[in-house]
Design a protein around this motif. Structure first.
Motif, PDB file in Angstrom:
ATOM      1  N   LEU A  12       7.054   0.806   6.991  1.00 37.44           N
ATOM      2  CA  LEU A  12       7.260  -0.710   8.248  1.00 37.44           C
ATOM      3  C   LEU A  12       8.211  -0.089   8.826  1.00 37.44           C
ATOM      4  CD1 LEU A  12       8.621  -3.311   8.232  1.00 37.44           C
ATOM      5  CD2 LEU A  12      10.499  -2.419   7.102  1.00 37.44           C
ATOM      6  N   LEU A  13       8.680   1.428   8.699  1.00 32.73           N
ATOM      7  CA  LEU A  13       9.632   1.936   9.885  1.00 32.73           C
ATOM      8  C   LEU A  13       8.774   2.369  11.192  1.00 32.73           C
ATOM      9  CD1 LEU A  13      12.144   3.886   7.963  1.00 32.73           C
ATOM     10  CD2 LEU A  13      12.533   2.090   9.661  1.00 32.73           C
ATOM     11  N   LEU A  14       7.668   2.999  10.766  1.00 37.07           N
ATOM     12  CA  LEU A  14       6.485   3.872  10.914  1.00 37.07           C
ATOM     13  C   LEU A  14       5.669   2.307  12.469  1.00 37.07           C
ATOM     14  CD1 LEU A  14       4.398   6.026   8.998  1.00 37.07           C
ATOM     15  CD2 LEU A  14       5.899   6.636  11.598  1.00 37.07           C
ATOM     16  N   ALA A  15       5.440   1.033  11.514  1.00 40.41           N
ATOM     17  CA  ALA A  15       5.199  -0.096  12.016  1.00 40.41           C
ATOM     18  C   ALA A  15       6.180  -0.861  13.759  1.00 40.41           C
ATOM     19  CB  ALA A  15       5.135  -0.825  11.753  1.00 40.41           C
ATOM     20  N   VAL A  16       7.114  -0.797  12.841  1.00 40.73           N
ATOM     21  CA  VAL A  16       8.285  -0.733  14.435  1.00 40.73           C
ATOM     22  C   VAL A  16       8.637   0.248  15.456  1.00 40.73           C
ATOM     23  CG1 VAL A  16      10.863  -1.093  14.450  1.00 40.73           C
ATOM     24  CG2 VAL A  16      10.057  -2.080  12.632  1.00 40.73           C
ATOM     25  N   LEU A  17       8.385   1.180  15.770  1.00 38.49           N
ATOM     26  CA  LEU A  17       8.167   2.253  16.051  1.00 38.49           C
ATOM     27  C   LEU A  17       7.278   1.822  17.062  1.00 38.49           C
ATOM     28  CD1 LEU A  17       9.103   5.627  14.483  1.00 38.49           C
ATOM     29  CD2 LEU A  17      10.514   4.354  15.987  1.00 38.49           C
ATOM     30  N   VAL A  18       5.362   1.657  16.326  1.00 37.04           N
ATOM     31  CA  VAL A  18       4.079   1.666  16.495  1.00 37.04           C
ATOM     32  C   VAL A  18       5.061  -0.188  18.077  1.00 37.04           C
ATOM     33  CG1 VAL A  18       1.949   0.849  17.118  1.00 37.04           C
ATOM     34  CG2 VAL A  18       3.218   2.359  15.771  1.00 37.04           C
ATOM     35  N   ALA A  19       5.497  -0.997  17.747  1.00 40.39           N
ATOM     36  CA  ALA A  19       5.882  -1.928  18.417  1.00 40.39           C
ATOM     37  C   ALA A  19       6.954  -1.670  19.427  1.00 40.39           C
ATOM     38  CB  ALA A  19       6.323  -2.958  17.689  1.00 40.39           C
ATOM     39  N   SER A  52       1.605  -4.810  11.538  1.00 42.72           N
ATOM     40  CA  SER A  52       1.314  -3.503  10.851  1.00 42.72           C
ATOM     41  C   SER A  52       2.815  -3.714   9.818  1.00 42.72           C
ATOM     42  CB  SER A  52       1.392  -2.670  10.973  1.00 42.72           C
ATOM     43  OG  SER A  52       0.156  -2.047  11.667  1.00 42.72           O
ATOM     44  N   ALA A  53       3.664  -4.314  10.710  1.00 40.97           N
ATOM     45  CA  ALA A  53       4.724  -4.567  10.116  1.00 40.97           C
ATOM     46  C   ALA A  53       4.962  -5.661   8.468  1.00 40.97           C
ATOM     47  CB  ALA A  53       6.352  -4.671  10.956  1.00 40.97           C
ATOM     48  N   ILE A  54       4.514  -6.824   9.405  1.00 47.27           N
ATOM     49  CA  ILE A  54       3.921  -7.775   8.484  1.00 47.27           C
ATOM     50  C   ILE A  54       3.669  -7.310   7.367  1.00 47.27           C
ATOM     51  CG2 ILE A  54       3.105  -9.939   7.958  1.00 47.27           C
ATOM     52  CD1 ILE A  54       4.029 -10.300  11.420  1.00 47.27           C
ATOM     53  N   LEU A  55       2.734  -6.363   7.223  1.00 42.34           N
ATOM     54  CA  LEU A  55       1.580  -5.959   5.968  1.00 42.34           C
ATOM     55  C   LEU A  55       2.930  -4.841   5.022  1.00 42.34           C
ATOM     56  CD1 LEU A  55      -1.897  -5.243   7.640  1.00 42.34           C
ATOM     57  CD2 LEU A  55      -0.975  -7.172   6.165  1.00 42.34           C
ATOM     58  N   ALA A  56       3.535  -3.715   5.835  1.00 45.13           N
ATOM     59  CA  ALA A  56       4.239  -3.281   4.678  1.00 45.13           C
ATOM     60  C   ALA A  56       5.223  -4.399   4.507  1.00 45.13           C
ATOM     61  CB  ALA A  56       5.250  -2.547   5.878  1.00 45.13           C
ATOM     62  N   LEU A  57       6.178  -5.790   4.866  1.00 50.06           N
ATOM     63  CA  LEU A  57       6.953  -6.483   4.522  1.00 50.06           C
ATOM     64  C   LEU A  57       6.298  -6.876   2.636  1.00 50.06           C
ATOM     65  CD1 LEU A  57       9.023  -8.216   7.671  1.00 50.06           C
ATOM     66  CD2 LEU A  57       9.775  -6.357   5.137  1.00 50.06           C
ATOM     67  N   LEU A  58       5.227  -7.768   3.284  1.00 49.53           N
ATOM     68  CA  LEU A  58       4.373  -8.121   1.785  1.00 49.53           C
ATOM     69  C   LEU A  58       4.103  -6.882   1.092  1.00 49.53           C
ATOM     70  CD1 LEU A  58       1.577  -9.950   3.869  1.00 49.53           C
ATOM     71  CD2 LEU A  58       3.803 -11.251   2.759  1.00 49.53           C
ATOM     72  N   ARG A  59       4.093  -5.490   1.243  1.00 50.12           N
ATOM     73  CA  ARG A  59       4.104  -4.593   0.030  1.00 50.12           C
ATOM     74  C   ARG A  59       4.962  -4.573  -0.889  1.00 50.12           C
ATOM     75  NH1 ARG A  59       4.112   0.316   0.102  1.00 50.12           N
ATOM     76  NH2 ARG A  59       2.089   0.427  -0.964  1.00 50.12           N
ATOM     77  N   PHE A  60       6.533  -4.899  -0.332  1.00 54.98           N
ATOM     78  CA  PHE A  60       7.728  -5.077  -0.954  1.00 54.98           C
ATOM     79  C   PHE A  60       7.389  -6.356  -2.608  1.00 54.98           C
ATOM     80  CE2 PHE A  60      10.327  -3.352   2.612  1.00 54.98           C
ATOM     81  CZ  PHE A  60      10.693  -2.384   2.198  1.00 54.98           C
ATOM     82  N   GLN A  66      -3.851  -3.618  -6.608  1.00 52.25           N
ATOM     83  CA  GLN A  66      -5.121  -4.149  -6.132  1.00 52.25           C
ATOM     84  C   GLN A  66      -4.336  -4.538  -4.839  1.00 52.25           C
ATOM     85  OE1 GLN A  66      -5.124  -5.049  -8.759  1.00 52.25           O
ATOM     86  NE2 GLN A  66      -6.798  -3.868  -9.967  1.00 52.25           N
ATOM     87  N   PHE A  67      -3.416  -5.755  -4.819  1.00 52.87           N
ATOM     88  CA  PHE A  67      -2.656  -6.159  -3.644  1.00 52.87           C
ATOM     89  C   PHE A  67      -1.694  -5.107  -2.465  1.00 52.87           C
ATOM     90  CE2 PHE A  67       0.858  -8.184  -1.264  1.00 52.87           C
ATOM     91  CZ  PHE A  67       0.856  -9.318  -1.006  1.00 52.87           C
ATOM     92  N   ARG A  68      -1.817  -4.002  -3.012  1.00 56.29           N
ATOM     93  CA  ARG A  68      -1.452  -3.203  -2.588  1.00 56.29           C
ATOM     94  C   ARG A  68      -2.257  -2.716  -1.918  1.00 56.29           C
ATOM     95  NH1 ARG A  68       2.448  -2.730  -6.486  1.00 56.29           N
ATOM     96  NH2 ARG A  68       1.488  -0.363  -6.978  1.00 56.29           N
ATOM     97  N   LEU A  69      -3.254  -2.028  -2.690  1.00 53.47           N
ATOM     98  CA  LEU A  69      -4.810  -1.830  -2.181  1.00 53.47           C
ATOM     99  C   LEU A  69      -4.777  -1.760  -0.423  1.00 53.47           C
ATOM    100  CD1 LEU A  69      -6.295  -0.480  -4.832  1.00 53.47           C
ATOM    101  CD2 LEU A  69      -5.443   1.484  -3.215  1.00 53.47           C
ATOM    102  N   GLY A  70      -4.697  -3.307  -0.943  1.00 49.29           N
ATOM    103  CA  GLY A  70      -6.136  -4.437   0.436  1.00 49.29           C
ATOM    104  C   GLY A  70      -4.713  -4.279   1.096  1.00 49.29           C
ATOM    105  N   LEU A  71      -3.477  -4.146   1.308  1.00 49.02           N
ATOM    106  CA  LEU A  71      -2.261  -4.193   2.505  1.00 49.02           C
ATOM    107  C   LEU A  71      -2.402  -2.438   3.510  1.00 49.02           C
ATOM    108  CD1 LEU A  71       1.121  -6.071   1.034  1.00 49.02           C
ATOM    109  CD2 LEU A  71      -0.833  -7.239   2.961  1.00 49.02           C
TER     110      LEU A  71
END
Length: 131
Positions: A12-19, A52-60, A66-71
């Motif tokens: 999540l932090l890396l995705a926010v930095l990218v944005a 990517s931040a949305i995908l990282a939030l969904l990981r929570f 399998q769900f986390r592997l897809g994300l």
């Protein structure tokens, strides 16, 4: 569970930095009468960072492996895009003295590599575990 939390927060932090990078600490050129290539790269990176931040939030929320592997797979693809947009797909300004060429492009490449590495490590560790 703790490993999942650490990887989710890191991604999540890396995705926010990218944005945020092209619009804050690794700012691209301002739009004037001519729109530069770095402007479009910044927009693409904003999209990749937010998604990517949305995908990282969904990981929570994800409890199944399998769900986390897809994300993680989605984040891996986004990380490749983070690297490719400023280098091959759109690029930045051609003049090496421009801020976007000397600061933004290397910053986005490093952030993309970090995002790719963290997601790949999490994928490998998840595949090795048998939960």
């Amino acid at each position: 569970m703790k490993k999942n939390l650490v990887f989710s927060i890191t991604l999540l932090l890396l995705a926010v930095l990218v944005a945020a990078a092209p619009y804050s600490f690794a700012k691209v050129c301002d739009v004037s009468e001519k729109v530069m290539k770095c402007h479009w790269t910044a927009r693409a990176e904003l999209f990749l960072g937010i998604s990517s931040a949305i995908l990282a939030l969904l990981r929570f929320c994800g409890t199944s492996r399998q769900f986390r592997l897809g994300l993680d797979a989605g984040i891996l693809v986004h990380a490749v895009g983070v690297i490719l947009f400023p280098t091959l797909l759109i690029g930045v300004c051609g003049m090496p003295s421009m801020h976007c060429h000397s600061v933004t492009q290397p910053t986005l490449i490093v952030l993309g590599v970090l995002l790719l590495t963290v997601s790949a490590v999490d994928t490998v560790l998840s595949l090795r575990s048998r939960n």
